[in-house]
Design an enzyme around this catalytic site. Structure first.
Site, PDB file in Angstrom:
ATOM      1  N   HIS A 126       0.970  -1.039   0.180  1.00 27.98           N
ATOM      2  CA  HIS A 126       0.064  -0.027  -0.073  1.00 27.98           C
ATOM      3  C   HIS A 126       1.006   1.023   0.017  1.00 27.98           C
ATOM      4  O   HIS A 126       0.897   2.049   0.980  1.00 27.98           O
ATOM      5  CB  HIS A 126      -0.960  -0.047   1.252  1.00 27.98           C
ATOM      6  N   GLU A 172      -4.657  -0.386  -5.233  1.00 35.36           N
ATOM      7  CA  GLU A 172      -4.596   0.916  -6.558  1.00 35.36           C
ATOM      8  C   GLU A 172      -3.123   1.185  -7.103  1.00 35.36           C
ATOM      9  O   GLU A 172      -2.721   2.206  -7.238  1.00 35.36           O
ATOM     10  CB  GLU A 172      -5.034   2.066  -5.638  1.00 35.36           C
ATOM     11  N   ASN A 301     -11.863  -0.617  -5.025  1.00 35.56           N
ATOM     12  CA  ASN A 301     -11.849   0.538  -4.064  1.00 35.56           C
ATOM     13  C   ASN A 301     -12.797   1.573  -4.827  1.00 35.56           C
ATOM     14  O   ASN A 301     -12.328   1.974  -6.048  1.00 35.56           O
ATOM     15  CB  ASN A 301     -10.692   1.159  -3.841  1.00 35.56           C
ATOM     16  N   TYR A 303     -14.985   5.300  -4.916  1.00 39.28           N
ATOM     17  CA  TYR A 303     -15.328   6.342  -3.945  1.00 39.28           C
ATOM     18  C   TYR A 303     -16.292   7.477  -4.660  1.00 39.28           C
ATOM     19  O   TYR A 303     -17.194   7.987  -4.022  1.00 39.28           O
ATOM     20  CB  TYR A 303     -14.224   7.157  -3.820  1.00 39.28           C
TER      21      TYR A 303
HETATM   22  C1  PNW Z   1      -7.437   5.459  -1.612  1.00 39.90           C
HETATM   23  N1  PNW Z   1      -7.459   9.504  -6.602  1.00 39.90           N
HETATM   24  O1  PNW Z   1      -6.495   6.610  -2.039  1.00 39.90           O
HETATM   25  C2  PNW Z   1      -6.438   4.646  -0.790  1.00 39.90           C
HETATM   26  O2  PNW Z   1      -6.367   3.404  -0.891  1.00 39.90           O
HETATM   27  C3  PNW Z   1      -6.420   5.044   0.756  1.00 39.90           C
HETATM   28  O3  PNW Z   1      -5.088   4.968   1.131  1.00 39.90           O
HETATM   29  C4  PNW Z   1      -6.785   6.474   0.971  1.00 39.90           C
HETATM   30  O4  PNW Z   1      -6.729   7.089   2.307  1.00 39.90           O
HETATM   31  C5  PNW Z   1      -8.228   6.444   0.346  1.00 39.90           C
HETATM   32  O5  PNW Z   1      -8.441   6.030  -0.901  1.00 39.90           O
HETATM   33  C6  PNW Z   1      -8.828   7.803   0.344  1.00 39.90           C
HETATM   34  O6  PNW Z   1      -8.380   8.807  -0.368  1.00 39.90           O
HETATM   35  C7  PNW Z   1      -7.137   7.297  -3.206  1.00 39.90           C
HETATM   36  O7  PNW Z   1      -7.060  10.599  -6.537  1.00 39.90           O
HETATM   37  C8  PNW Z   1      -6.101   8.404  -3.391  1.00 39.90           C
HETATM   38  O8  PNW Z   1      -8.315   9.010  -7.564  1.00 39.90           O
HETATM   39  C9  PNW Z   1      -6.506   9.176  -4.566  1.00 39.90           C
HETATM   40  C10 PNW Z   1      -7.387   8.804  -5.458  1.00 39.90           C
HETATM   41  C11 PNW Z   1      -8.037   7.642  -5.264  1.00 39.90           C
HETATM   42  C12 PNW Z   1      -7.752   6.681  -4.010  1.00 39.90           C
END
Ligand code: PNW
Length: 468
Positions: A126, A172, A301, A303
């Site tokens: 990670h 990721e 993952n 969001y």
């Molecule tokens: C993920 N983007 O990070 C990670 O797996 C985690 O460590 C992190 O804390 C979490 O999501 C929240 O950010 C990302 O820019 C960071 O698309 C940036 C991106 C996506 C995921």
């Protein structure tokens, strides 16, 4: 969203509920217990690279407080916990001698979890690459990293695989490639339009070697499984024209297809080959043999969502550093958000239906793999009031996304698990401590943890399988 809110849904009894964290974000103890330095130690100590120069030196101090953290996990009835192993804690230089003290730390954590009825899900990488590998061997740019990674993975299988049955090789790889080697906003901070493709290629090759090793030498005896966690947002066509529909599909393929196509279909998407040309490396037959069909589950993952529209050549420009379009100039895609969408404190839009559409898209393109949502959640500006933290926005977010995830299951998606990001507040990379993603609040001055109202809400969901 109100629709998802009104429905009460029940998840299957064998659904895997959990929460997730990662080593650099929660552990601290950056120079303790024989640990070597990682590229994130170096990056966060470089002026101007993180918000207010914040680092993961101490962060949530999980390295010293892991027993207390496992107790909090038990108190919320947690059944599954996803954490990552810091490679330089286990093998300080990334090659050569292992650090037994580091291995003992993870071994005790695993025992503590199992003693409390919690199943460990372990991510091997990670983002905290041993610094020596970056300085001496060019990190992920060097094809040799696949051998280094496989040897490190073997240490983990050997020492922990008797008790750990769920392995995630990489977290990721898109973020590693794009933010680490394309935009330079994450460690190691390199800026390039070609290196991301090389890095992604070596990440896939490293995964392939570790997965092959596990499948041939460890799985027969240890009986666990191994996969990868990829991140992807949903891309919705801005208009219902063929041009925008194609643009949205292209954006999905440059985001998730980049990694999932080699894993599930044996090569990069054709549209990437066409557009990236010579900058996109080719897999050898041996690579394909190792990478294709190497995952026992599909880690996702997820969001947020953006609209995608066709852009004329030269018209697509990159947004802010946390914008997640990738190298949009290679895609000719313009991304945008609906101003009416609610935003989290990260600036990411809350669009629950995007989660359902993405799950259906994955199911369709990759022949119905077993999917585990290995991260989903949101940041909010949580504050302590009279010793309590009330975070209704997070409950709303989780409720809505879970509602849509459940609809996807009803529509045939084999979604088998869900991990909330995150178990507790932690170091949110370049954005430091300002972004709180936890179900547990962390007071960084004292190390005190407080279960937020979302932790209590999620505890009930895990216990009953019911989202109301
Ligand atoms: C993920 N983007 O990070 C990670 O797996 C985690 O460590 C992190 O804390 C979490 O999501 C929240 O950010 C990302 O820019 C960071 O698309 C940036 C991106 C996506 C995921």
């Amino acid at each position: 969203m109100s629709e998802a809110k009104a429905r009460s849904v029940r998840f299957p009894a064998d659904f895997s509920w959990g929460t997730a964290t990662s080593s650099y974000q929660i552990e601290g103890g950056w120079m303790e217990g024989g640990k070597g330095l990682s590229i994130w130690d170096a990056f966060s100590h470089t002026p101007e690279k993180t918000r207010n120069g914040e680092t993961g030196d101490l962060t949530s101090d999980h390295f010293h407080r892991y027993k207390e953290d496992v107790r909090l996990m038990r108190e919320m009835g947690l059944k599954n916990y996803r954490f990552s192993i810091s490679w330089p804690r286990v093998q300080p230089l990334g090659y050569g001698k292992e650090n037994l003290e580091g291995i003992r730390f993870y071994s005790s954590l695993v025992d503590e979890l199992l003693d409390n009825g919690i199943t460990p899900w372990v991510t091997l990488y990670h983002w905290d690459l041993p610094l020596a590998l970056a300085l001496e061997h060019d990190g992920w740019l060097n094809p040799k990293i696949a051998d280094f990674f496989a040897r490190y993975a073997e240490l983990c299988f050997k020492h922990l695989g008797d008790r750990v049955k769920n392995w995630i090789t990489l977290n990721e790889p898109w973020v590693v490639s794009i933010l680490g080697y394309g935009f330079g906003t994450f460690a190691p901070g390199r800026v390039s339009t070609s290196e991301p493709y090389v890095v992604a290629h070596n990440l896939l090759r490293a995964h392939g070697q570790a997965a092959e090793l596990y499948h041939t030498r460890y799985q027969p005896g240890q009986k666990g499984r191994i996969g990868m966690s990829n991140n992807c947002d949903w891309r919705e066509p801005l208009t219902d024209t063929p041009r925008d529909r194609d643009a949205a599909e292209r954006a999905r393929l440059f985001f998730l297809g980049w990694f999932a196509d080699p894993l599930y279909r044996g090569d990069y998407p054709a549209v990437m080959r066409e557009r990236v040309g010579e900058r996109l490396p080719r897999f050898s037959q041996e690579d394909v043999r190792r990478i294709h069909r190497s995952c026992d589950f599909f880690g996702l993952n997820h969001y947020t969502t953006l609209y995608a529209a066709h852009a004329a050549p030269g018209e697509a420009v990159r947004g802010n550093p946390y914008d997640n379009g990738g190298l949009v100039e290679d895609q000719d895609v313009k991304l945008s958000a609906d101003p009416n969408w609610a935003k989290t404190s990260m600036g990411w839009s809350m669009v629950p239906w995007g989660c359902r559409k993405l799950l259906l898209w994955i199911s369709d393109r990759y022949a119905q793999p077993e999917i585990i949502l290995t991260e989903n959640g949101c940041s909010s500006n949580d504050v302590v009031v009279e010793g309590k933290v009330h975070d209704p926005a997070r409950i709303e977010f989780l409720r809505a996304y879970l509602g849509e995830a459940h609809r996807a299951i009803e529509e045939g998606v084999k979604l088998r698990g869900y991990f909330a990001w995150s178990f507790m507040d932690n170091f949110e990379w370049a954005l430091g401590f300002a972004m709180r993603f936890g179900l547990h609040y962390v007071d960084y001055a004292t190390g005190k943890r407080i279960p937020k109202s979302s932790a209590k809400w999620f505890a009930k969901v895990m216990q009953s399988g019911l989202v109301e």
